[in-house]
Design an enzyme around this catalytic site. Structure first.
Site, PDB file in Angstrom:
ATOM      1  N   ASN A  20      21.687  32.745  41.427  1.00 24.21           N
ATOM      2  CA  ASN A  20      20.720  33.142  42.086  1.00 24.21           C
ATOM      3  C   ASN A  20      19.411  33.469  41.633  1.00 24.21           C
ATOM      4  OD1 ASN A  20      21.659  33.636  44.823  1.00 24.21           O
ATOM      5  ND2 ASN A  20      23.323  34.027  44.156  1.00 24.21           N
ATOM      6  N   LEU A 101      25.276  51.129  42.397  1.00 26.36           N
ATOM      7  CA  LEU A 101      23.811  51.960  42.064  1.00 26.36           C
ATOM      8  C   LEU A 101      23.672  53.246  42.628  1.00 26.36           C
ATOM      9  CD1 LEU A 101      20.992  49.218  42.030  1.00 26.36           C
ATOM     10  CD2 LEU A 101      22.755  50.090  40.331  1.00 26.36           C
ATOM     11  N   ASN A 115      19.020  43.125  47.230  1.00 29.11           N
ATOM     12  CA  ASN A 115      20.477  42.547  47.465  1.00 29.11           C
ATOM     13  C   ASN A 115      20.630  41.045  48.153  1.00 29.11           C
ATOM     14  OD1 ASN A 115      23.065  42.146  46.016  1.00 29.11           O
ATOM     15  ND2 ASN A 115      24.145  43.314  47.471  1.00 29.11           N
ATOM     16  N   HIS A 117      24.220  39.675  49.405  1.00 26.44           N
ATOM     17  CA  HIS A 117      25.943  39.528  49.814  1.00 26.44           C
ATOM     18  C   HIS A 117      26.650  38.903  50.571  1.00 26.44           C
ATOM     19  CE1 HIS A 117      29.944  41.497  49.865  1.00 26.44           C
ATOM     20  NE2 HIS A 117      29.641  41.267  51.022  1.00 26.44           N
ATOM     21  N   VAL A 152      28.332  51.405  49.992  1.00 31.30           N
ATOM     22  CA  VAL A 152      28.912  49.306  49.689  1.00 31.30           C
ATOM     23  C   VAL A 152      27.904  48.955  50.308  1.00 31.30           C
ATOM     24  CG1 VAL A 152      30.675  47.984  49.042  1.00 31.30           C
ATOM     25  CG2 VAL A 152      30.264  50.500  48.423  1.00 31.30           C
ATOM     26  N   GLU A 182      22.373  30.916  49.850  1.00 25.76           N
ATOM     27  CA  GLU A 182      22.074  32.346  48.919  1.00 25.76           C
ATOM     28  C   GLU A 182      21.145  31.789  48.562  1.00 25.76           C
ATOM     29  OE1 GLU A 182      25.930  34.977  47.750  1.00 25.76           O
ATOM     30  OE2 GLU A 182      25.705  33.308  46.662  1.00 25.76           O
TER      31      GLU A 182
HETATM   32  C1  GAR Z   1      26.866  35.627  44.604  1.00 23.98           C
HETATM   33  O1  GAR Z   1      27.604  34.884  45.027  1.00 23.98           O
HETATM   34  C2  GAR Z   1      26.524  37.357  45.343  1.00 23.98           C
HETATM   35  O2  GAR Z   1      26.468  36.955  46.794  1.00 23.98           O
HETATM   36  C3  GAR Z   1      28.247  37.492  44.689  1.00 23.98           C
HETATM   37  O3  GAR Z   1      27.911  37.301  43.494  1.00 23.98           O
HETATM   38  C4  GAR Z   1      27.943  36.129  43.202  1.00 23.98           C
HETATM   39  C5  GAR Z   1      26.974  36.016  41.918  1.00 23.98           C
HETATM   40  O4  GAR Z   1      27.046  34.921  41.851  1.00 23.98           O
HETATM   41  N1  GAR Z   1      27.524  39.080  45.069  1.00 23.98           N
HETATM   42  C6  GAR Z   1      28.534  40.294  45.304  1.00 23.98           C
HETATM   43  O5  GAR Z   1      29.829  39.744  46.355  1.00 23.98           O
HETATM   44  C7  GAR Z   1      28.083  41.770  45.122  1.00 23.98           C
HETATM   45  N2  GAR Z   1      28.695  42.431  46.184  1.00 23.98           N
HETATM   46  P1  GAR Z   1      25.420  34.679  40.403  1.00 23.98           P
HETATM   47  O6  GAR Z   1      25.746  35.091  39.353  1.00 23.98           O
HETATM   48  O7  GAR Z   1      25.873  32.758  40.427  1.00 23.98           O
HETATM   49  O8  GAR Z   1      24.455  34.448  40.932  1.00 23.98           O
END
Ligand code: GAR
Length: 197
Positions: A20, A101, A115, A117, A152, A182
């Site tokens: 991301n 956080l 964020n 998610h 959360v 994403e």
């Molecule tokens: C992503 O899929 C994001 O949505 C998730 O972690 C991944 C990070 O991927 N976040 C969560 O689950 C937060 N609760 P990345 O490091 O390749 O961006």
């Protein structure tokens, strides 16, 4: 890295591989972009997100999170705030940052922490949301960009994108398609925020 004067300045926090962050950083180089990624911070030494940032000339910092497993300790939180302020960030974008956080950082950047998610909130908050979606047998899931509050995955929703669940999906295949989604909506949201929307 010097931001264009009309761009908002974004600090990215992540714990993982950084796909991301890469999507944000690459979108920020496009001519019409309204934001710049000016700093990256990780709570995980050696996280891929730090390497991906440095490859792009973005300052990248590992900050030891301290004694807790799911949050930052007071010293670490103060250091995160210090680095973000030194970089003069307008927004803090969480991108796979796996700690909750608390008020200190949220109060330092009020309504400026967002964020991404990997589910259609309010369904499946917390960890491994793509597995939760498969376990529940839903036919569609997706991803959500939202403001961060002290809960959360509970803050005000900014944007969502739907991803279909296929009959033969595994956790890995579903997560991969959610991550493709994403990488579309996170830059769109940052550009919208940069336009003052
Ligand atoms: C992503 O899929 C994001 O949505 C998730 O972690 C991944 C990070 O991927 N976040 C969560 O689950 C937060 N609760 P990345 O490091 O390749 O961006």
């Amino acid at each position: 890295m010097v931001a264009k004067p009309d761009c908002i300045r974004v600090g990215v926090l992540g714990s993982g591989k950084g796909s991301n962050m890469v999507a944000l950083a690459e979108a920020a180089t496009l001519p019409d972009a309204t934001f710049k990624v000016v700093t990256v911070i990780s709570d995980t030494a050696g996280a891929g997100i730090l390497d991906r940032a440095r490859e792009r000339g973005i300052p990248a910092h590992y900050i030891n999170p301290g004694q807790f497993r799911t949050k930052l300790d007071a010293g670490a939180e103060a250091r995160f705030i210090e680095v973000l302020r030194e970089a003069k960030v307008d927004y803090v974008a969480l991108a796979g940052f796996m700690r909750i956080l608390k008020d200190g950082l949220l109060d330092a950047f009020p309504k400026r922490v967002i964020n991404i998610h990997p589910s259609l909130l309010p369904s499946f908050p917390g960890l491994e949301s793509w597995k939760q979606a498969l376990d529940h047998g839903v036919k569609v899931t997706g991803c959500t960009v939202h403001f961060v509050d002290a809960g959360v995955d509970t803050g005000k929703i900014i944007s969502q994108k739907v991803v279909e669940v296929l009959d033969n999906d595994t956790p890995a295949s579903l997560h991969e398609r959610i991550q493709v989604a994403e990488r579309t909506i996170y830059p769109q949201v940052m550009n919208a925020l940069g336009r003052g929307l």
